[in-house]
Design an enzyme around this catalytic site. Structure first.
Site: not given
Length: 266
Positions: A137, A150
């Protein structure tokens, strides 16, 4: 270099989102695809797709990875592309994130990728060819506030991918890492955490994204075909990463502004 027709491709998290978009676009290129996901039965989204086989694969289970390896050996006698794509989402203020939530996202988003790489690297090295594509990501490169777990696991995927990029290069094996920002997907269904305000903010950003999973998949495959190691799929990610690399004070101002805006809602 284009992805050749009849290429042998394994994709995790293939039943929805980016994984499903990759399945469709690789099938359109004439590839043979083994789509994998946690569902015990063939997902409706994959039914009727020519050139697609399905296998249940929970990326946290070594036994499932062994079965996937055996399937590839028996059916294809090798693998050309491994897309470690399966992932979930979690986030929020650090004091509201519980350790079982950390363990959950580490097991899936980081160790799931590590298991995939570890399972198929010996085969790819023996072949002297192959391409591993790990979905991370933009959060693996830039680290916004209230996304501790995350950011951490996605940064781990970036680090793992860079390590393997160098480690496997002498054996003719390529490694890419995909770093998108927010795009329309079903990732909100996996969101966990006690910080409801942060969860709502993340869901809003995903739902309002102008970029689709199909758009991201197209950028991913273009990056793979061009042999890119870091695949930045959209303008926002490119701008933020460039700011962090080359204009660090601007990057810090951007992060400070985001954090201050979030704090007003507390």
């Amino acid at each position: 270099m284009s992805i050749p027709p009849q290429s042998r491709v394994l994709i995790t998290g293939a039943a929805s989102g980016l994984g499903l978009a990759l399945v469709h676009q690789l099938v359109d290129r004439g590839c043979r695809v083994l789509g994998t996901d946690v569902h015990t039965e063939l997902p409706e989204t994959l039914r009727g797709l020519a050139g697609v086989s399905y296998l249940t694969l929970d990326v946290t289970k070594d036994v499932d990875w062994s079965k996937a390896h055996d399937w590839v050996v028996e059916e294809w006698d090798g693998l050309d592309y491994l897309f470690n794509n399966a992932g979930v989402a979690a986030g929020g203020r650090i004091e509201l994130s519980e350790m079982d939530q950390w363990q959950w996202i580490v097991d899936i988003n980081l160790l799931g990728v590590a298991r995939g790489c570890r399972t198929f690297t010996p085969m790819l090295k023996q072949q002297g060819s192959g391409h591993i594509v790990n979905t991370a990501s933009a959060a693996g490169l830039i680290h916004p506030p209230r996304m501790s777990e995350y950011n951490a696991v996605k940064a781990g995927v970036v680090a793992l991918s860079e390590t393997l990029f160098h480690e496997l290069k002498p054996y003719g094996v390529k490694v890419s890492v995909v770093c998108p920002t927010f795009f329309k997907t079903n990732l909100t269904e996996s969101l966990r955490g006690k910080d409801e305000a942060s969860q709502k903010m993340a869901a809003k950003l995903i739902d309002k994204a102008k970029v689709s999973a199909d758009d991201i998949a197209a950028e991913v495959l273009t990056g793979v075909e061009k042999g890119r190691h870091i695949i930045l799929t959209d303008r926002d990610g490119k701008v933020a990463y460039a700011a962090k690399r080359f204009v660090r004070p601007l990057y810090y101002r951007m992060m400070a502004q985001a954090s201050a805006k979030m704090a007003k809602g507390d």
